[in-house]
Design an enzyme around this catalytic site. Structure first.
Site, PDB file in Angstrom:
ATOM      1  N   ASP A 324     -28.419  11.567  10.171  1.00 21.31           N
ATOM      2  CA  ASP A 324     -27.406  10.638  10.664  1.00 21.31           C
ATOM      3  C   ASP A 324     -27.966   9.226  10.481  1.00 21.31           C
ATOM      4  OD1 ASP A 324     -25.069   9.771  12.066  1.00 21.31           O
ATOM      5  OD2 ASP A 324     -26.330   9.483  13.826  1.00 21.31           O
ATOM      6  N   ASP A 517     -28.687  12.117  16.777  1.00 22.49           N
ATOM      7  CA  ASP A 517     -28.992  11.714  18.148  1.00 22.49           C
ATOM      8  C   ASP A 517     -27.781  11.673  19.065  1.00 22.49           C
ATOM      9  OD1 ASP A 517     -27.912   9.385  16.839  1.00 22.49           O
ATOM     10  OD2 ASP A 517     -28.602   8.230  18.574  1.00 22.49           O
ATOM     11  N   ASP A 521     -23.149  14.611  16.962  1.00 24.21           N
ATOM     12  CA  ASP A 521     -24.051  15.334  16.065  1.00 24.21           C
ATOM     13  C   ASP A 521     -24.319  16.763  16.525  1.00 24.21           C
ATOM     14  OD1 ASP A 521     -24.370  13.116  14.402  1.00 24.21           O
ATOM     15  OD2 ASP A 521     -25.979  12.305  15.658  1.00 24.21           O
TER      16      ASP A 521
END
Length: 623
Positions: A324, A517, A521
């Site tokens: 990410d 995080d 996600d």
């Protein structure tokens, strides 16, 4: 135990010396037997007793049973020194095993020792000492210089300096500004500070780390599980083979009268006893779990938490790392760069956005609220607030319907007056008031200092790096260029990330790790072979879902986690190969009468010691 071990050792040496050199007349017959029995008892009785207790419980084929049977058999055929030596060196090996396991446990138990026992909480006009579990969120606590922080909290003073090495492995003290987060387990390295407690102790970052590390020791790697199952089959098979070493020659002698020479029962029994000593699976049963335990300990000291030894194995198969962007490769600390109002005053646009965004935990939302505060603009309490997954947030501010989010949200809501071209290289937070375009803010995030090094280290190992983000493609491309990532996808909703990860998995054909995080996600972390969460800025949902947690939020710990996994696996397989190679060689020699009990002792205890020493090397692995 060590004192008794020394007594046995000295009696054995004296006995061997009298057998070999002096040969006194009195050292014969019953006296010689009693001498070696005295040498045997200090080290043999504990093993015999353990074997009997396990035998009563129905657990017959244990290492204690094998050692007891082999040494008593040695005494039966008059091989007294060998019988004592086997038990003596077996006990020495046990001590080394206990010491090595204890050392590995201490490296993890050190985390348990950082739990503060008392907290100074402000009650009735003064600070009083109490159990941290009795302090509630919202209460104020005081932490003196050199003390451990007992609970997660928000700093009330202008500045504080904290050492977080026990939690994250980061040796440099961290400076925390006013209203910054301070975690339980940190050490106050500056002046006396005051904190506003944000979580009860059981929900604190420290409690979470302790629970994860303790749970990790219970989750076994497939190699470890296989060895345990194998030893349960392997040991009885070897006992049967040892029995056959005696029985088959006897039957051949009985049923083939023409066989030359008499059957020597003691000779064949001695070979069988050697077989039993060698068969003890100590090197495998102890050193392999110790290797994994050491890997977990080495990782935890570097701020990396594996939720089980099985993930140490799985991470070695990863050939693609999907990351990410926000909070993983970037700091997740946004700052407002530009304000563009249309149809409303700039202050009104900021007030509307801040009113709505104060209900969100997104880093960009926090930046807008902080910017409004900096400008002296007071937001009001919104109503009917709702999160729109991957797009933004909506609600009522006063009597006006307000939307804040990406351009896609504006278009889907049918907002009028949207500009045709908004190609900006920063993150854009658009705003509509009453379904009419009101303008936008741009917020910029900074790349983490070690992000480029982390990407380069992974690529050097032949691991592909892919970036996924919900941010606009222009922003994602800019970050990807700076980091040297050739494959990056932007504008993705949580479900889009799941689909994209599935495409990558099918294309690569091997294990894929995902690093994230945020709450969004969690689905991708759950479906990846190895889910890696950033534990400092990361959401609780992401941390709970992930398999590996990076406590420091440093991407550079990802290649380190892989290196620890590979080193652990390499050491484990070195031990397996060493144990089997030596044992099989001496088993064959013992069955053929070419090896004595002394070689058997080396094959069992010596290999176990070498395997243990090899396993503890992983505990010294550093960044």
């Amino acid at each position: 135990m060590k004192k008794y071990l020394l007594i046995s050792f000295l009696l054995l040496l004296a006995g061997i010396g009298m057998d070999t050199f002096r040969e006194p007349l009195w050292f014969r017959g019953g006296i010689r037997l009693c001498w070696y029995i005295l040498a045997y008892l200090p080290v043999g009785l504990p093993v015999l007793w353990k074997g009997i207790k396990l035998l009563v419980k129905g657990n017959v084929f244990t290492e204690f049973f094998l050692m007891s049977l082999a040494t008593l058999g040695a005494f039966y055929i008059g091989k007294y020194p060998e019988g004592v030596a086997v038990m003596l060196f077996y006990t020495v090996g046990e001590l080394f095993q206990e010491g090595a396991v204890g050392r590995a446990k201490r490296s993890i138990r050190a985390l348990l020792d950082i739990r503060p026992e008392r907290a100074a909480v402000f009650r009735d006009g003064r600070f009083v000492e109490t159990d941290p579990a009795a302090v509630r969120p919202g209460e104020q606590i005081q932490v003196k210089a050199g003390e451990r922080v007992p609970l997660d909290g928000m700093l009330l003073d202008d500045e504080g300096v904290f050492n977080a090495a026990a939690l994250t492995g980061e040796s440099r003290p961290a400076v925390v500004r006013k209203e910054g987060a301070v975690l339980a387990g940190m050490i106050n390295a500056g002046n006396v500070v005051r904190l506003k407690v944000t979580r009860v102790f059981d929900d604190s970052a420290l409690a979470r780390i302790l629970a994860l590390v303790q749970e990790a020791t219970a989750r076994k790697a497939k190699t470890e599980q296989f060895i345990r199952k194998f030893s349960r089959i392997y040991t009885p098979v070897v006992v049967v083979l040892a029995l056959l070493i005696v029985l088959v020659p006897f039957l051949i002698h009985v049923f083939t009268p023409g066989t030359a020479g008499a059957f020597d029962f003691n000779n064949w029994l001695y070979r069988a006893l050697i077989f039993l000593v060698i068969s003890c699976p100590c090197a495998l049963v102890v050193s392999i779990p110790l290797g994994y335990f050491g890997g977990i300990g080495a990782a935890s000291r570097n701020g990396i938490l594996f939720k089980g030894s099985n993930f140490l194995d799985i991470i070695t198969r990863v050939n693609t790392v999907v990351m990410d962007k926000t909070g993983t490769l970037t700091q997740g600390v946004f700052a407002v760069q530009q304000v563009q109002a249309e149809g409303v005053e700039e202050t009104e646009l900021i007030r509307m956005l801040a009113s709505l965004e104060q209900s969100s935990t997104h880093p960009a939302a926090k930046a807008i609220v902080a910017y409004a505060k900096q400008r002296g603009i007071v937001p009001e309490q919104p109503q009917e607030v709702r999160e729109i997954s991957g797009r933004g947030i909506g609600g009522m501010v006063g009597n006006k319907k307000v939307l804040a989010g990406n351009i896609q949200l504006m278009r889907e809501a049918g907002v009028s007056g949207i500009p045709d071209d908004m190609e900006l290289t920063e993150t854009v937070i658009c705003c509509s008031i009453g379904r009419r375009w009101a303008g936008y803010l741009t917020v910029a995030d900074r790349i983490k200092p070690d992000a480029a090094a982390a990407v380069a280290a992974l690529q050097k190992k032949g691991i592909a790096v892919v970036m996924l983000s919900g941010d606009r493609q222009a922003v994602v491309d800019k970050v990807a260029r700076e980091l040297g990532i050739s494959e990056a996808y932007g504008g993705l909703l949580p479900e889009d990330k799941v689909r994209q990860l599935e495409i990558i998995r099918q294309r690569q054909g091997k294990a894929v790790a995902f690093v994230g995080d945020g709450i969004n996600d969690a689905p991708v972390l759950a479906m990846s072979e190895v889910g890696i969460a950033m534990g400092g800025l990361g959401s609780d949902v992401a941390i709970e879902t992930a398999d590996v947690i990076i406590q420091t939020d440093h991407p550079s710990r990802i290649p380190l986690a892989m290196a620890i996994g590979r080193a652990t696996r390499r050491i484990v397989w070195q031990n397996i190969t060493l144990a089997f190679a030596v044992k099989l060689a001496v088993l064959a020699l013992g069955a053929g009468g070419l090896a004595t009990m002394w070689e058997a002792v080396f094959a069992d205890v010596g290999v176990a010691l070498l395997a243990i020493l090899n396993a503890i090397r992983i505990q010294h692995m550093k960044e």
